[in-house]
Structures are given as C-alpha cells and as structure tokens.
Design a protein around this motif. Structure first.
Motif, PDB file in Angstrom:
ATOM      1  N   VAL A 373       0.859  -1.185   0.000  1.00 19.74           N
ATOM      2  CA  VAL A 373       0.000   0.000   0.000  1.00 19.74           C
ATOM      3  C   VAL A 373       0.897   1.237   0.000  1.00 19.74           C
ATOM      4  CG1 VAL A 373      -1.769   1.300   1.250  1.00 19.74           C
ATOM      5  CG2 VAL A 373      -1.817  -1.212   1.266  1.00 19.74           C
ATOM      6  N   TYR A 374       0.623   2.145  -0.921  1.00 18.02           N
ATOM      7  CA  TYR A 374       1.362   3.406  -1.019  1.00 18.02           C
ATOM      8  C   TYR A 374       0.379   4.542  -0.747  1.00 18.02           C
ATOM      9  CZ  TYR A 374       4.694   0.363  -3.368  1.00 18.02           C
ATOM     10  OH  TYR A 374       5.561  -0.663  -3.666  1.00 18.02           O
ATOM     11  N   VAL A 375       0.647   5.326   0.279  1.00 19.25           N
ATOM     12  CA  VAL A 375      -0.230   6.435   0.641  1.00 19.25           C
ATOM     13  C   VAL A 375       0.420   7.735   0.176  1.00 19.25           C
ATOM     14  CG1 VAL A 375      -1.398   7.651   2.507  1.00 19.25           C
ATOM     15  CG2 VAL A 375      -1.119   5.162   2.631  1.00 19.25           C
ATOM     16  N   LEU A 376      -0.256   8.439  -0.741  1.00 21.71           N
ATOM     17  CA  LEU A 376       0.257   9.713  -1.240  1.00 21.71           C
ATOM     18  C   LEU A 376      -0.197  10.832  -0.312  1.00 21.71           C
ATOM     19  CD1 LEU A 376      -0.337   9.380  -5.097  1.00 21.71           C
ATOM     20  CD2 LEU A 376       1.395   8.322  -3.627  1.00 21.71           C
ATOM     21  N   MET A 377       0.699  11.767  -0.038  1.00 26.61           N
ATOM     22  CA  MET A 377       0.432  12.810   0.949  1.00 26.61           C
ATOM     23  C   MET A 377       1.128  14.101   0.537  1.00 26.61           C
ATOM     24  SD  MET A 377       3.015  11.339   3.894  1.00 26.61           S
ATOM     25  CE  MET A 377       2.975  12.807   4.922  1.00 26.61           C
ATOM     26  N   ASP A 378       0.664  15.215   1.093  1.00 22.16           N
ATOM     27  CA  ASP A 378       1.335  16.491   0.848  1.00 22.16           C
ATOM     28  C   ASP A 378       0.883  17.522   1.871  1.00 22.16           C
ATOM     29  OD1 ASP A 378      -1.189  17.337   0.022  1.00 22.16           O
ATOM     30  OD2 ASP A 378      -0.641  17.682  -2.063  1.00 22.16           O
ATOM     31  N   GLY A 402       5.486  11.360  -0.633  1.00 23.42           N
ATOM     32  CA  GLY A 402       5.095  12.728  -0.959  1.00 23.42           C
ATOM     33  C   GLY A 402       5.864  13.723  -0.124  1.00 23.42           C
ATOM     34  N   SER A 403       5.165  14.753   0.358  1.00 22.18           N
ATOM     35  CA  SER A 403       5.774  15.774   1.210  1.00 22.18           C
ATOM     36  C   SER A 403       5.021  15.839   2.526  1.00 22.18           C
ATOM     37  CB  SER A 403       5.766  17.134   0.507  1.00 22.18           C
ATOM     38  OG  SER A 403       4.450  17.502   0.131  1.00 22.18           O
ATOM     39  N   ILE A 444       3.262  15.139   9.608  1.00 22.50           N
ATOM     40  CA  ILE A 444       3.682  13.757   9.392  1.00 22.50           C
ATOM     41  C   ILE A 444       4.692  13.743   8.250  1.00 22.50           C
ATOM     42  CG2 ILE A 444       2.897  11.400   9.014  1.00 22.50           C
ATOM     43  CD1 ILE A 444       1.654  12.941  11.453  1.00 22.50           C
ATOM     44  N   ALA A 445       5.828  13.128   8.483  1.00 24.09           N
ATOM     45  CA  ALA A 445       6.862  13.046   7.449  1.00 24.09           C
ATOM     46  C   ALA A 445       6.632  11.817   6.581  1.00 24.09           C
ATOM     47  CB  ALA A 445       8.245  12.981   8.088  1.00 24.09           C
ATOM     48  N   PRO A 446       6.842  11.925   5.277  1.00 23.44           N
ATOM     49  CA  PRO A 446       6.708  10.749   4.411  1.00 23.44           C
ATOM     50  C   PRO A 446       7.889   9.803   4.590  1.00 23.44           C
ATOM     51  CG  PRO A 446       7.524  12.605   3.144  1.00 23.44           C
ATOM     52  CD  PRO A 446       7.230  13.129   4.528  1.00 23.44           C
ATOM     53  N   ASP A 447       7.688   8.556   4.204  1.00 22.57           N
ATOM     54  CA  ASP A 447       8.801   7.603   4.166  1.00 22.57           C
ATOM     55  C   ASP A 447       9.687   7.860   2.952  1.00 22.57           C
ATOM     56  OD1 ASP A 447       7.812   6.111   6.441  1.00 22.57           O
ATOM     57  OD2 ASP A 447       6.287   5.288   5.107  1.00 22.57           O
ATOM     58  N   LEU A 448       9.075   8.349   1.887  1.00 21.56           N
ATOM     59  CA  LEU A 448       9.788   8.630   0.643  1.00 21.56           C
ATOM     60  C   LEU A 448       9.322   9.990   0.137  1.00 21.56           C
ATOM     61  CD1 LEU A 448      11.711   7.539  -1.563  1.00 21.56           C
ATOM     62  CD2 LEU A 448       9.708   6.528  -2.669  1.00 21.56           C
ATOM     63  N   VAL A 449      10.249  10.925  -0.016  1.00 22.63           N
ATOM     64  CA  VAL A 449       9.893  12.291  -0.408  1.00 22.63           C
ATOM     65  C   VAL A 449       9.724  12.388  -1.921  1.00 22.63           C
ATOM     66  CG1 VAL A 449      10.660  14.697  -0.463  1.00 22.63           C
ATOM     67  CG2 VAL A 449      11.052  13.304   1.585  1.00 22.63           C
ATOM     68  N   MET A 450       8.584  12.934  -2.330  1.00 31.19           N
ATOM     69  CA  MET A 450       8.340  13.317  -3.722  1.00 31.19           C
ATOM     70  C   MET A 450       7.522  14.598  -3.693  1.00 31.19           C
ATOM     71  SD  MET A 450       7.294   9.962  -5.955  1.00 31.19           S
ATOM     72  CE  MET A 450       8.233   8.437  -5.890  1.00 31.19           C
ATOM     73  N   GLU A 451       7.890  15.559  -4.522  1.00 26.71           N
ATOM     74  CA  GLU A 451       7.159  16.816  -4.552  1.00 26.71           C
ATOM     75  C   GLU A 451       6.628  17.086  -5.954  1.00 26.71           C
ATOM     76  OE1 GLU A 451       9.212  20.030  -2.740  1.00 26.71           O
ATOM     77  OE2 GLU A 451       9.272  19.040  -0.785  1.00 26.71           O
TER      78      GLU A 451
END
Length: 481
Positions: A373-378, A402-403, A444-451
């Motif tokens: 499961v991948y949860v996208l966030m910003d 995400g960010s 909340i910080a992401p596990d993997l940063v993407m902007e």
C-alpha cells in the motif's frame, strides 16, 4: 513597536462604510475575554510559553475610542498565530480584507515560486516562469509575511506554505502590511530557472477574484490503473458521502497487486474515511490499534459522565481512559501503550483531563488487503488528514510517499467574543501520535519524499502518481524512475 506584540506595528486599513465599530471599552472587554479563554481552555500555549497576557495588554493600550471590528479581528488573527496552535484563527477573517487581488496564482517547484493564471493553468511567461520580486520587494519577503499572518512562527513549513498561497492573492492587503503603496498594477520580476535571464511584467490588479480554484488540480476518480494497480482517491476528509462509499470503491480494488491511497490535498474534517478504510488492512489477531492519544482542557465544572461522552462522536471517535464501558482488550491496549509512552511535550498536570484515545480494529467479514500500500500525501492534508496519515505510518506493507503534512490536531472550538461577535477558533486538546510526537508544528513526514512539479500544478501531468504507479508495478519502493 511592542516586543510582546510586534504585529501592532502593522498598517491597518479603513474598514469602510460596511464596517462595524465597537467602543474602546467593548473592545477591551472582548480582549480580556479572549485572555481568559486562552488561560482556561487553550491547549498549546504552555508548549511555547508565549506571553499572551502582555501582548493582549499591549493591544488594549493602543485601542482608539472607536474600534473597527475588522481591524480588531485582524489583530486577534495575528495574536493567535503565536500560541503554538495550528488550528488557531479568527473565523472567516479573510472575508474582511480590503480589495485588490492578483489575477495570477503562485505555485512552487523545488523551492522556486512560479506565477500562473489559475483559470487557464498557463504560465504568465513560459520562458521566465519564476518570481524574483513583486513591486520591487523580493518574493521571499511576501511569502514570509503571509506565513506570519496565517500561521505564525511555530507552524510547520507545510502549514505556512498551504495558508500563504491563498493569502498571497490578496496583494492590496499585503502591500499595506509590507509598507508598499497602492497601485493599479502589480509589477513582477520574472526569471528563468538558472536566474540568467529575466524580464519585468506589469499586470492589472483586480478588485476581487474567485479564490476557490484548487491549488493542485487532482482527479477525484478511483479505479484500477494499468498493471493491476489499485487507486483509491481520498480527496476530502469532510465528505461523509465519500466515507460511505469506501466499501463500494474498494470492491474492484481488492484483487489488485498493489494499492495507491491518494490523500493529497484532502484537508481536514472528520475521521470517517479512516474508520471506513483502515480495517481493510487489519487482521483479527492485531487486536485494538491505539493510533492517537490526547488530553483535553475541559471546563472545570464538567462532570465525569460528560467527559466520558465528550469526544465519543463521529468526527473524533475518541474514548476516555476511565470509561467503565470500555472493552477489556481496548483498556489493556491503552495501558500497554501508556506504560512506555514518552510524549514530546509534557502537559501541565492539573490543567488537563486524563487521556483520550482513538482506536481501530479489524471488522468481521471485511476483506483483508495484504499487498503493498502506497499512501500519497502532501502539505494539503491537515487535522483529520494528519490523523489519517499518522495512523497509516509504520503499519505493515505501507509506504508514505510525498511531502510532509500540515501538522494540526486539537479539537478546535470557535469561541465568540461578547461585543464584537468575532469568533476565535482555538484548540482545546493536546494531541499526540502513537509515537509520542506532536502533530502541531511538525506534521507527518513521508517515508519517501516526492514533490509536485510545475507541470502538475498546471494540470498537465501527475508525476507523483505516475512515479508511484511505476514503483508499485516493480514491487520495490524507490523504483520510481
């Protein structure tokens, strides 16, 4: 300038014929009422030790005989940004701002701000997209001032960005805050990405603008993406109809090889979507999952029975530690968590209730989704959006991408002031993640940063979704191309 209330040095404005006025004595009574509310009910001011009583005293000392309610609301808005509370604001305070809006909006790519037309989603100048200055003042000064007014010094970077982007459209008002003169045109200095080429452009200021356009134009449709990757769009935390449709939306996604849960720009609201969705990722042997704990600043005369039921509502669904009706396994799970719990901030004893907690558990008969499961966030997720993300963070098979989110959780309440009618929203609950970390000021910080990239803001692409889809197909986090 008063060192405890530096915002008093700002340029106010003539409220105009539509403004309402109160007497100096009435405004003083309102400010004293606000002081008492902060002292008795506010949850976060002790975490930052801001001398709000001195600041309010300075505000009272500068009141004229007749006080504009709009100006009083604006000063209170600035005051409450110093309380360490990311919910704190005057309700509808931006509706009282003077006219003069920019016809362009601001987006951000790699910390560079670019200007675009929100109606057409086209850059003002494709060869020189980035904003160096507005009206001769470096852009960072505009962004900094907007952040101070909307969010204050203790807010997270994500919170300041999210709220500043809206206020930046109010050029007429921000000019006064920055000491700039009124002008029928807005002068922009634009440059390319390397800052080797630039141009100056003047655009006419508009008296009003429709500011309801989404900052990021994301799709709200769920479904199966190529490669048998499920996509569930959680576009809002305040849409009960969406929460009611979760089971129907999940039905065609149960047999996918991986699932993307897209919570970007979902805002805040209630925990209904979380309660409907998260049990899909739980098994009966997980037992109760305590995902959020909090302590409340309740009225001193509130009875134990009232405290037990106070947050046991759909939008919070939090339960009180001493509730005699608690299931034994939930009580045991809470005590096990608290036994090793080290909150980032120790609330002052005697000022807060005992612990409340949010709990989730597997639902009998609900299918279990056991693939990645991948949860996208910003930065557009906050409050209930923060709770949503923190609940998923660290759960098995879940990667947050995400960010960072806004960072706010506090059972906020609008407190009306008696004479002006100004309503001041303040948090009354100190809320913590299961790890002990605070929400407010951090997010909340992401596990993997993407902007998001510029083309995403313009509605041409969704590079984050495309990259995560590629990652999901490969089955390897980070394999996004």
């Amino acid at each position: 300038m008063n060192s405890f209330a530096s915002f008093l040095d700002n340029h106010l404005f003539d409220g105009g014929s539509s403004d309402v006025f109160v007497t100096r004595q009435q405004a003083q009574a309102d400010l004293e009422a606000l002081r008492d509310i902060i002292r008795d009910r506010h949850s976060y001011v002790a975490a930052v030790a801001y001398p709000y009583e001195r600041a309010i005293g300075a505000m009272i000392g500068q009141l004229p005989e007749q006080v504009s309610v709009r100006n009083l609301a604006l000063q209170i808005q600035k005051l409450v940004q110093h309380l360490g509370d990311s919910h704190a604001q005057v309700v509808d305070w931006m509706q009282g701002l003077p006219g003069g809006c920019s016809p362009f909006a601001i987006g951000v790519e790699n910390n560079l701000a670019f200007a675009y037309d929100p109606a057409t989603r086209r850059l003002l100048d494709a060869a020189h997209p980035f904003v160096s200055s507005i009206d001769g003042l470096p852009f960072f000064r505009w962004l900094e001032r907007a952040g101070d007014i909307t969010s204050g010094p203790y807010a997270s970077r994500s919170q300041r960005l999210a709220r500043s982007l809206r206020l930046l459209r109010h050029v007429g008002y921000l000019r006064r805050e920055l000491g700039l003169p009124d002008d029928p045109g807005i002068t922009l200095e634009l440059c390319d990405a390397a800052n080797r080429s630039s141009r100056t452009m003047t655009v006419p200021i508009a008296e009003t603008q429709d500011l309801s356009d989404p900052l990021l134009p994301l799709s709200n449709e769920s479904g199966v993406r190529p490669g048998n990757i499920g996509y569930l769009r959680i576009y809002s935390q305040s849409d009960s109809a969406l929460a009611a449709r979760i089971d129907a939306l999940m039905a065609p996604l149960r047999e996918t090889d991986a699932l993307i849960v897209d919570a970007r720009q979902c805002g805040g609201g209630t925990r209904e979507c979380l309660s409907a969705l998260f049990p899909y990722f739980m098994m009966p042997e997980d037992g109760p999952y305590i995902h959020n704990v909090a302590r409340l600043r309740a009225p001193a005369d509130m009875s134990q029975d009232m405290l037990i039921d106070l947050l046991k509502v759909d939008d919070k669904a939090m339960f009180f530690r001493t509730d005699p009706s608690l299931p034994a396994d939930e009580k045991a799970a809470l005590e096990a968590l608290l036994a090793g719990f080290h909150p980032q901030w120790q609330v002052p004893e005697g000022d807060f209730t005992d612990w409340y907690f949010g709990v989730l558990r597997a639902v009998p008969g609900k299918p279990h989704y056991d693939r990645p499961v991948y949860v996208l966030m910003d930065w557009g997720a906050g409050s209930a959006g923060d709770i949503f993300l923190s609940t998923f963070k660290g759960w098995r098979n879940v990667t947050l991408v995400g960010s960072a989110s806004n960072g706010r959780s506090g059972n906020s309440i609008p407190f009306p002031l008696p004479n002006s009618g100004i309503r001041v929203r303040l948090s009354t609950m100190a809320s913590f993640q299961k790890s002990g970390e605070m929400y407010d000021g951090f997010g909340i910080a992401p596990d993997l940063v993407m902007e998001a990239r510029m083309s995403d803001w313009l509605g041409e692409t969704d590079t984050i979704l495309d990259r995560v889809t590629t990652m999901a197909r490969s089955g390897k986090p980070g394999a996004a191309g």
